[in-house]
Design a protein around this motif. Structure first.
Motif, PDB file in Angstrom:
ATOM      1  N   SER A  45      -3.207  28.833  23.738  1.00  0.00           N
ATOM      2  CA  SER A  45      -4.116  27.762  23.341  1.00  0.00           C
ATOM      3  C   SER A  45      -4.166  27.601  21.832  1.00  0.00           C
ATOM      4  O   SER A  45      -4.106  26.474  21.314  1.00  0.00           O
ATOM      5  CB  SER A  45      -5.525  28.021  23.894  1.00  0.00           C
ATOM      6  N   SER A  46      -4.255  28.717  21.113  1.00  0.00           N
ATOM      7  CA  SER A  46      -4.240  28.544  19.645  1.00  0.00           C
ATOM      8  C   SER A  46      -2.903  27.969  19.193  1.00  0.00           C
ATOM      9  O   SER A  46      -2.810  27.411  18.099  1.00  0.00           O
ATOM     10  CB  SER A  46      -4.590  29.832  18.891  1.00  0.00           C
ATOM     11  N   PHE A  53     -11.577  26.337  20.170  1.00  0.00           N
ATOM     12  CA  PHE A  53     -11.301  27.410  21.126  1.00  0.00           C
ATOM     13  C   PHE A  53     -11.751  28.706  20.466  1.00  0.00           C
ATOM     14  O   PHE A  53     -11.289  29.029  19.376  1.00  0.00           O
ATOM     15  CB  PHE A  53      -9.791  27.578  21.363  1.00  0.00           C
ATOM     16  N   ASP A  83      -9.449  33.024  16.677  1.00  0.00           N
ATOM     17  CA  ASP A  83      -8.782  34.000  17.538  1.00  0.00           C
ATOM     18  C   ASP A  83      -7.934  34.935  16.682  1.00  0.00           C
ATOM     19  O   ASP A  83      -7.355  34.513  15.687  1.00  0.00           O
ATOM     20  CB  ASP A  83      -7.867  33.269  18.543  1.00  0.00           C
ATOM     21  N   ALA A 129      -3.390  24.506  18.324  1.00  0.00           N
ATOM     22  CA  ALA A 129      -4.479  24.199  17.398  1.00  0.00           C
ATOM     23  C   ALA A 129      -3.932  23.670  16.073  1.00  0.00           C
ATOM     24  O   ALA A 129      -2.752  23.808  15.774  1.00  0.00           O
ATOM     25  CB  ALA A 129      -5.319  25.451  17.150  1.00  0.00           C
ATOM     26  N   SER A 144      -8.912  26.923  16.386  1.00  0.00           N
ATOM     27  CA  SER A 144      -8.956  28.099  17.245  1.00  0.00           C
ATOM     28  C   SER A 144      -9.457  29.284  16.442  1.00  0.00           C
ATOM     29  O   SER A 144      -8.974  29.525  15.330  1.00  0.00           O
ATOM     30  CB  SER A 144      -7.564  28.390  17.803  1.00  0.00           C
TER      31      SER A 144
END
Ligand code: MGD
Ligand code: MGD
Ligand code: SF4
Ligand code: SF4
Ligand code: SF4
Ligand code: SF4
Ligand code: SF4
Ligand code: MO
Lengths: 1024, 369, 258
Positions: A667-668, A629, A661, A671, A659
């Motif tokens: 979303s992370s 991501f 980020d 991860a 991820s």
């Protein structure tokens, strides 16, 4: 008096005095502090803690005198996907961003923007009150969010060191690891989490072994590294170089399919390109009438600020009147503008009905533009003085069962001699004539024809594209369309009349409102209205973006190609290709039953992040071994994804998730590793406007402050580029290291740092066409490009660096505003034809039903993947309410950490229409429960008149679980959840899966494969 | 036009509960003082028990009030600026001068009245005699009681005027900007003062006649308050006074204000009826309700007034206590007052406060502590 | 409606009177105050006239983006829970017709007859020579009387400095020839700022060419902030329901703890 009484009295007195003491302690403390009972402000007198001004401009001479403590640098905001050019004011000593406003060179922030030749000092003067325009003429701005997101740089919950999960995925527990450990582990793999062996990137990068044994169409195993990306924030070229050309994976996707993909696909259908999906925008300032259906100018939209600014100007100072067709009234409408700005409510997801009703009226009353539509080709259009043409007059094969059903009739079908291959460019399209079908020529052609073409293979039923469109439009009466979309019939007629009363100075525009179950056709129908009045490329009509000065295809360096690069291949993970290309199809066909496929395929769509979720969860078409991501947050952004997240959390399903980020977003959160990344003003990159800018524009981003991420062992700031360079080198991938970037002479230059890549890109931007001028010492000093001057000199050749410095000093490269128009036409035109009938669309077979779909706009009720109607599964009697989403004018999906915004609007109560509220006894401020087949959500309700009947509207940007809305534990230390960050609700929690899909997947539009967030069937009840 | 605010700012109350306390206490002090004054000045022996209570109330609340006021300043250390930079257009600036005169006057007045008794205690042979000698400043004459009383009385009127005007002239707050407000402040001040006297009578004096008398006066004061309220409503309803009409419309239609109106009405009517039909043995009850009525009136005016947005919609939260700190302020000032009361009744020969002596050596009652 | 709508003449008349008043009356105090604040002095122009700052807000151009609100916070370090300016957003329903949106930027009007000034007991707040109504925080006793007296809720007690605070028309910026932060960043172009004493300024032109009104005209404060397109129903205290504000939460100050 007795002693006892005295003691009592004494005790009472002491108690009383004590209470007083407690109450008065604050005052005593204040008195004790002396003159300043509070904090002493910077200026003790009249301006308190106001910032020292960035520079001063002498009202008499106009001289700019800089403030030596502050830097004023032009760079880019990524407070939303608009990516405006902005001016960032930095406290040099403390490396702190103080405030942000616009870049007056940039059309994203300024209208009219100043000539590119203006010196930086002149650009400063342009924004001063003490000047000829009072600072107002070229006022350059940042929006509310753009003003606030500088707080993200110093967000206390930013990730600054690489993190590795401890405990199961999504548990919120992390340990900080060194960059070197991070690189070692993700490249080499191993038993990384004590849960068994995980393949590292080195092992996955296998360009020989097929990804799917027995199905070579899916390419090599390297494809099993899949990469999900946000929008192109100006760094995608770097990612693509690593992913596709070095690593060899073909699987890269952006967020389009849960952004406004349905609109873009619908537009792509008309513009004839389903992959790049061109789209036009109204020429806001010169149009006389615009219908915004499913986009909210000034409330959101891309480019947000520019559209907001132009629409405000156009409705006030120019001749624009506009209508916003929207289930909810928001900032797109403006009462003080009176008749200039109107709101018309619509049932969510039914814009196709509205558009087809308008079309019906236009056909019935012959209010379509014959002059434009009748030109069958470029030559004819040119002769007629048209700025574009369409395939309205082209004949389409409509013979049921014909193997070319839905395709346009071509010369080869008629048995004509052609110079090249059949159905190639050389094979002419056919138009109607008294003598039967004839090839397109340099003259107008009949708009309507329906009959039989005597082809080489016999008679075949044909119609012109426009006839097919008219048939679709006439399929229902205006009253029936009215019933479907909830807009009164006379309003529909009024809209059509008004729309066709301004020549080509009228336009329709759309976007996020198309993200419903019929989104693709709704969008195609809406944009077709533009074609029916022939407004493309005309001043006052619709125009496409002017383009940009690309960084990777420049005259100075070739940053797109390099020795040893590989060609990624294989069908994409998101199934946006014809099902017929798969081994599955061939196998099933051989078995006599090609349809349905095991899951849906979307040949008429671009990369589909939404479908990736299903691919990831189900391993269809194959299993991913590693997922990245980058700056993306599908777990927050995709409606209904909650139903699949548990599978994503299972390391057996996707063994490695990385991820990249700066934040621990939703979303992370799931991860395995988080690679810290830079925030906005700390990064490099080049972006182009998404649309709505008529001149060429490249916005440049550069680190105007020292990035905050920790440094690695080599002294470089950790970040995406550092990570990719390090992993590439460790794996020995081509394209990185000392001999990576060829210049025009073919000499190779190194790519060891981000600077090596981007600064060469800047040279390209600067040298394209007529190269830009050299930055002066004054430009470099005033813009603080001095900060990176050493890098520029080190990376570039002596004759290049000052040109690149100009790009950074001015925050990009911008074609001057007078190049927007050439006479009455746009300078930068779209030259391909508009497709009234899209044969790719009209001829494909839907993989899960095996059926054809119309190749032109139409109004269709929402369907699931198996072709059954959504309303059959979830009938209106049980699900009488429609829930829909609209963007927050303040927040975007990740701005919640910029807390200045939360003090203005702290949460998003759900908007309930007055009638619906009354029917359920809901009053303003009551708690309500919304239930859809996909989920339940409880929220405070705000009862409003500005909501369509039976509709509940939810503002997007709240209801977070990431970013600190939940506890985060790093190395055993816990950041407690901040409830302000969790405030409000998220519509996507109500999102649905498609119950007809065997391999689970969220509900998507059947053609464009885009997520459905508009018009979710629902129930509402009052709970307090 | 129907309007629904979708985004709006909220404003905190800028005058905190301290201000309520100040206005409450200072009104009680001044009205109590004005009730005490005639007795001492005109030499009415019968009135002494009542006047002593009134004086006690005036002194204790009079000392507490400015202390509360200081706390409402966000820069309390700068209080001296009131005297250095007096801005003559500001009622508050005038108040800054009147308050010390009044408070000093009340203390001096009480001291003067007690001086003979203090002196006498200083002459006795006991451990703390020196304290009382010191307190009596070595003498027992108090011929200056009357001029002091007149000056302080004038200051008390000044306070009633300035506190009323300071609030009344604020056009921005319709609930404050009503011509009747100064009178209402004064009248409710009397109610509060009588309420306190009633309670102190119950605690310290236990004289049924005094209780009845105070209750009778309370009836009268409540009638005035009720009358003013009625006039207020009539003016507002009839539209005869636009200021009052605006004040009413600024809060009309809010349930919370309807409840406040009912509550206020009851706070007047209930003690009125009780004191009227049963003036004896009800002092505790009528006194408490009367104090509460005077306090609640100010809380409503100040906090409620600040809860009315000047340009925004709806109401702000100011009506409710502003957090723990605000509540502590309220309780704290009552604490200080209670402390002073205990000190006063403990150390002051308050029952001996008699008519001022024109000459020394007149008979005086025996010590009763 | 016409009583609160002024044409250009009304505005000019008022402005002249306002300027005269400030020269005759308040200037001395203000000049000395400003002198204590720093070396700045009143802004004069080429032709030597004294600038009189004013703002014209064109409501037709406001998109409610709150850029002004946030820019002001950033520029002036406005503490949490207070605003020197913000934009109220309303849904209005006129005569049961279609609902519509009004975005209404609010800030201090820098009134020429400011009720906040005479009430200040210590002359800490004053009208400066270019028309700004300012607070000398080093003198303010924090009595909040001015906060009560302002009919626009434009003032507040700054809980960090413990003194009265309000919009300064970005005094520190205009002194340096810059625009106020909120004006500079106004996305819709609704906020316009300039010299009302200069007939050629953009704001003077706007006042000349448009019907304008002010907030709470019945207060006779003579504001220097004008509005184009302001409906009477919104020019005072706005009837109707208040915006939803979620209950405040307590765990807001743990940022520093980690
Ligand atoms: N303020 C702000 N600006 C932004 C962003 C942001 O988050 N906040 N995000 C940026 C991004 S990523 C994008 S993609 C753009 C998106 O910009 P837009 O596409 O303009 O915004 P949306 O809010 O997604 O959708 C537009 C409107 O469609 C309406 N709508 C919903 N359903 C329907 C329907 O069925 N029919 C019709 N006719 N209308 C419907 C919504 O109520 C909304 O007002 O904005 C960009 N700019
Ligand atoms: N219900 C509902 N859902 C929606 C929408 C809606 O209107 N309603 N809108 C949709 C739309 S239009 C879109 S485009 C998508 C967006 O969804 P996505 O594209 O998936 O991503 P974002 O949520 O924008 O997340 C981008 C991430 O980048 C990270 N980031 C933020 N700033 C920076 C930075 O400066 N540098 C780096 N390196 N990273 C940064 C943040 O962690 C942020 O979460 O959501 C869609 N989802
Ligand atoms: S529109 Fe606003 S948030 Fe988005 S990039 Fe531009 S300034 Fe930043
Ligand atoms: S708006 Fe309020 S604070 Fe500003 S000058 Fe007028 S009265 Fe004073
Ligand atoms: S708060 Fe300060 S500026 Fe306002 S009236 Fe009191 S002393 Fe004056
Ligand atoms: S002028 Fe300055 S202080 Fe006033 S509202 Fe605008 S930004 Fe804030
Ligand atoms: S910045 Fe301008 S357009 Fe945006 S809300 Fe403020 S006044 Fe309105
Ligand atoms: Mo988007």
């Amino acid at each position: 008096m007795t002693n006892r009484r005295n003691i009592l009295k004494g005790a009472a007195a002491a108690g009383a005095l004590g209470t007083f003491g407690v109450g008065y302690a604050g005052t005593v403390k204040k008195i004790a502090k002396g003159k300043w009972s509070g904090d002493v402000p910077r200026n003790e007198h009249v301006t308190g803690n106001s910032l020292p001004p960035e520079y001063s401009v002498d009202p008499l001479t106009g001289d700019v005198i800089p403030n030596p403590d502050q830097a004023m640098s032009y760079t880019m905001c990524i407070g939303c996907t608009t990516m405006c050019g902005v001016r960032v004011r930095v406290d040099k000593k403390n490396n702190k961003v103080l405030r942000v406003t616009g870049n007056p060179y940039s059309p994203m922030s300024t209208d009219p923007f100043i000539p590119y030749e203006s010196s930086v000092a002149e650009s400063f003067a342009a924004m001063a009150q003490a000047g000829k325009g009072n600072g107002l003429a070229n006022r350059s701005t940042a929006c509310g969010r753009g003003n606030a997101v500088l707080q993200q740089v110093d967000n206390p919950r930013r990730v600054l060191k690489p993190l590795k999960r401890v405990g199961p995925r999504g548990s919120g527990k992390w340990e900080a690891i060194s960059f070197e450990q991070l690189v070692e582990e993700v490249v080499e793999g191993g038993n990384l989490f004590g849960e068994g062996n995980v393949a590292g990137l080195r092992e996955i990068r296998d360009l020989e072994t097929p990804a799917v044994p027995g199905a070579p169409e899916f390419g090599p195993r390297a494809n099993r590294l899949v990469w999900m990306n946000c929008v192109d924030d100006g760094r995608d070229n770097f990612v693509l170089r690593w992913l596709k050309q070095s690593f060899g994976s073909n699987n890269f996707t952006r967020h389009g399919s849960y952004c406004g993909g349905a609109y873009r696909s619908g537009s792509g259908a008309m513009f004839g390109d389903f992959k790049a999906m061109p789209h036009a925008k109204p020429d806001f300032l010169n149009a006389e009438f615009i219908i915004f259906a499913g986009t909210a100018p000034g409330n959101a939209g891309n480019p947000f600020k520019r559209v907001g600014n132009l629409i405000a100007k156009a409705r006030t100072d120019e001749n624009l009147s506009y209508v916003v067709i929207d289930p909810i009234l928001n900032n797109a409408q403006n009462a003080p503008s009176g008749e200039r700005s109107k709101w018309v409510p619509i049932k969510p997801g039914t814009d196709g009905a509205m558009a087809m009703a308008m079309m019906r009226w236009m056909f019935e009353n012959d209010r379509i533009d014959h002059a434009y539509l009748s030109q069958p080709g470029a030559e004819a259009a040119k002769a007629a003085g048209e700025a574009n043409w369409s395939n309205a007059t082209h004949l389409v094969i409509v013979e049921a069962g014909h193997k070319r059903y839905g395709h346009c009739l071509r010369g080869s079908d008629m048995g004509l001699e052609i110079a090249g291959e059949a159905y190639s460019e050389a094979d002419p399209y056919m138009i109607a004539s008294d003598a039967g079908p004839t090839p397109v020529a340099g003259a107008p052609a009949p708009l309507f024809f329906e009959g039989v073409a005597e082809t080489a293979q016999g008679p075949v039923a044909v119609k012109t594209a426009l006839t097919l469109l008219r048939d679709e439009a006439m399929r229902k009466t205006i009253d029936a369309y009215s019933a479907d979309c909830g807009i009164p019939a006379d309003t529909l007629v009024g809209l059509a009349k008004e729309f066709t009363s301004h020549g080509r100075k009228a336009a329709v525009n759309s976007h996020g409102g198309m993200m419903g179950g019929s989104g693709f056709y709704n969008a195609y129908s809406l944009v077709m209205l533009n074609t029916l009045i022939g407004n493309l490329n005309w001043k006052g009509g619709t125009m496409i973006a002017g383009g940009w000065f690309p960084d990777n295809k420049g005259p100075a360096y070739d940053v797109a190609k390099f020795p040893g690069m590989v060609k990624a291949k294989g069908l994409p993970f998101g199934r946006n290709v014809p099902y017929e290309k798969t081994t599955e199809f061939k196998t099933k066909k051989a078995a006599g039953k090609p349809f349905p496929a095991d899951g849906p395929w979307y040949p008429n769509a671009p990369g589909l992040a939404t479908e990736w979720i299903s691919s990831l969860a189900n391993g269809y078409p194959y299993h991913a071994e590693a997922l990245v991501f980058r700056n993306t947050n599908p777990v927050y952004g995709v409606p209904g994804i909650a139903h699949l997240v548990d599978k994503l959390k299972d390391p057996k399903v996707v063994p490695l998730i990385i991820s990249i980020d700066p934040f621990i977003n939703e979303s992370s959160s799931i991860a395995d590793y988080i690679v810290p990344d830079s925030v906005m003003y700390e990064t490099w990159g080049f972006a182009k406007p998404w649309g709505g800018v008529w001149t060429k524009a490249t916005t440049a981003r550069w680190p105007v402050i020292e990035p905050k991420m920790e440094k690695n062992a080599e002294g470089e700031r950790v970040g995406m580029e550092t990570f990719l360079i390090a992993t590439a080198k460790k794996m020995g991938l081509p394209g990185f290291g000392d001999n990576a970037i060829p210049d025009a002479e073919g000499n190779l230059h190194p790519l060891n740092r981000a600077e090596d890549f981007y600064i060469r890109g800047a040279a390209n931007v600067a040298m394209l066409g007529q190269p830009v001028g050299d930055a002066t010492d004054e430009d470099i000093a005033l813009s603080n490009v001095a900060r990176i001057a050493d890098d520029l000199k080190a990376v570039l050749k002596p004759e290049e660096w000052r040109k690149a410095a100009t790009i950074y000093a001015k925050g990009g490269r911008y074609e001057n505003i007078e190049h927007a128009y050439a006479g009455d036409e746009a300078t930068h035109q779209f030259s391909e034809p508009m497709l009234v009938w899209n044969e790719g669309l009209g001829s494909f077979r839907h993989a899960t039903t095996g059926r054809h779909m119309p190749g032109c706009p139409t109004w269709r009720e929402a369907e699931f993947a198996d072709g059954t109607k959504v309303s059959d599964h979830y009938p209106e009697a049980e699900w009488p309410v429609k829930v829909m989403s609209f963007k927050s004018p303040l927040q975007n999906s990740y701005s919640v950490g910029a807390k200045a915004l939360l003090r203005i609007v702290a949460a998003n109560p759900v908007n309930v229409g007055a009638e619906l509220a009354a029917a359920h006894g809901i009053k303003n401020g009551d708690m309500v429960r919304l239930t859809t087949p996909g989920g339940v959500l409880e929220s405070v309700a705000v009862v409003r008149d500005g909501v369509a009947p039976n509709t509940v509207a939810i503002e997007h940007g709240f209801g977070h679980r990431g970013f600190g809305a939940r506890d985060i534990t790093i190395d055993g230390e816990t950041w407690p959840a901040d409830s302000r960050l969790a405030a409000g609700v998220l519509l996507n929690d109500l999102g649905m899966v498609d119950p007809t899909r065997e391999k689970s997947g969220v509900w998507v539009d059947p053609v464009s494969g885009t997520a459905v967030r508009q018009g979710l069937p629902a129930r509402i009840e009052r709970i307090g | 036009m129907e309007i629904h605010e979708l985004v709006g700012a909220v404003h905190d109350a800028a005058w905190l509960p301290w201000a309520v306390q100040y206005f409450f206490l200072i009104a009680i002090s001044t009205t109590a003082f004005l009730m005490a004054l005639p007795t001492f000045v005109l030499g009415n022996e019968d009135g002494l028990p009542r006047a002593r209570l009134a004086l006690m109330v005036a002194v204790t609340t009079g000392i507490t009030a400015p202390i509360a006021l200081l706390a409402d300043l966000h820069q309390p250390f700068r209080f001296w600026e009131f005297y250095a930079y007096t801005h003559t257009t500001s009622w508050m600036a005038w108040g800054a001068w009147i308050v010390p005169v009044y408070v000093g006057g009340v203390i001096a007045f009480a001291w003067a009245l007690h001086r003979p008794a203090l002196h006498a205690m200083g002459q006795e042979n006991w451990r703390f005699a020196w304290v009382f000698r010191w307190l009596a400043l070595g003498g027992e004459t108090n011929w200056f009681v009357i001029p002091l009383g007149l000056i302080t009385g004038a200051a008390a009127l000044g306070i009633l005027t300035y506190t009323g005007m300071e609030v009344m002239i604020v056009r921005a707050r319709p609930l404050w900007n009503t011509p009747l407000l100064p009178l209402q402040f004064a009248a409710t001040g009397f109610v509060g003062a009588l309420g306190m006297m009633l309670m102190l009578e119950r605690v310290l004096d236990h004289s049924k006649t005094l209780e009845v008398r105070l209750n009778r006066q309370l009836v009268f004061a409540l009638a005035v308050v009720g009358g003013l309220g009625a006039i207020w409503f009539t003016l507002a309803r009839s539209g005869l006074s636009s200021a009052h009409t605006e004040a009413l419309t600024s809060v009309a239609g809010f349930t919370v204000w309807r409840m406040i109106a009912i509550w206020g009405g009851l706070a007047i009517a209930v003690p009125f009826v009780i004191a009227l039909i049963q003036p004896a043995h009800t002092g505790w009850l009528t006194g408490l309700i009367a104090i509460h009525a005077a306090w609640m009136f100010r809380w409503t005016v100040f906090m409620g007034g600040q809860a009315v947005p000047k340009v925004g919609s709806g109401l702000y939260d100011a009506l409710m206590p502003t957090g723990v700190a605000g509540l502590l302020g309220v309780i704290g000032t009552f604490g200080l007052w209670l402390f002073l009361l205990i000190a006063y009744t403990t150390f002051m020969p308050w029952t001996e406060a008699g008519l001022p002596r024109r000459s020394a050596g007149a008979p005086r009652p025996a010590r009763s502590i | 409606m016409d009583t609160n709508r002024r044409g250009f003449l009304g505005a000019i008349g008022r402005v002249t009177i306002g300027a005269a008043a400030s020269i005759a009356g308040v200037t001395e105090a203000s000049a000395s105050e400003i002198a204590t604040g720093g070396p700045e002095s009143a802004v004069k122009t080429k032709d030597g006239h004294t600038v009189h700052w004013g703002m014209v807000v064109d409501l037709r151009k406001c998109i409610g983006c709150q850029a002004c609100t946030v820019a002001c916070i950033m520029e002036n370090d406005v503490p949490e829970d207070s605003f020197r300016t913000h934009v109220s957003v309303y849904e209005v329903l006129k005569d049961r017709q279609d609902p519509a949106m009004v975005m209404l930027p609010r800030l201090c009007n820098h009134c020429d007859d400011p009720p906040c000034v005479p009430v200040c007991p210590v002359e800490a707040t004053f009208k400066a020579e270019n028309g700004e109504v300012l607070v000398d925080a080093s003198r303010c006793v924090g009595c909040a009387y001015c906060v009560q007296a302002c009919p626009y809720d434009a003032r507040f007690i700054n809980h960090e400095t413990q003194t009265a605070d309000k919009c300064t028309f970005c005094y520190h910026r205009t002194q340096e020839g810059l625009l106020p932060a909120c004006v500079e960043t106004c996305v819709g172009g609704a906020r316009n700022f300039g010299d009302l004493n200069d007939p050629d300024s953009e704001v003077s032109r706007m006042l000349r060419d448009n019907e304008v009104s002010v907030l709470r005209p019945e207060m006779h404060t003579n504001p220097n902030v004008y509005y184009i397109g302001l409906d009477e129903a919104l020019d005072g205290r706005v009837a109707g329901e208040a915006a939803y504000h979620p209950p405040l939460t307590s765990n807001t100050h743990h940022e520093e703890s980690l």
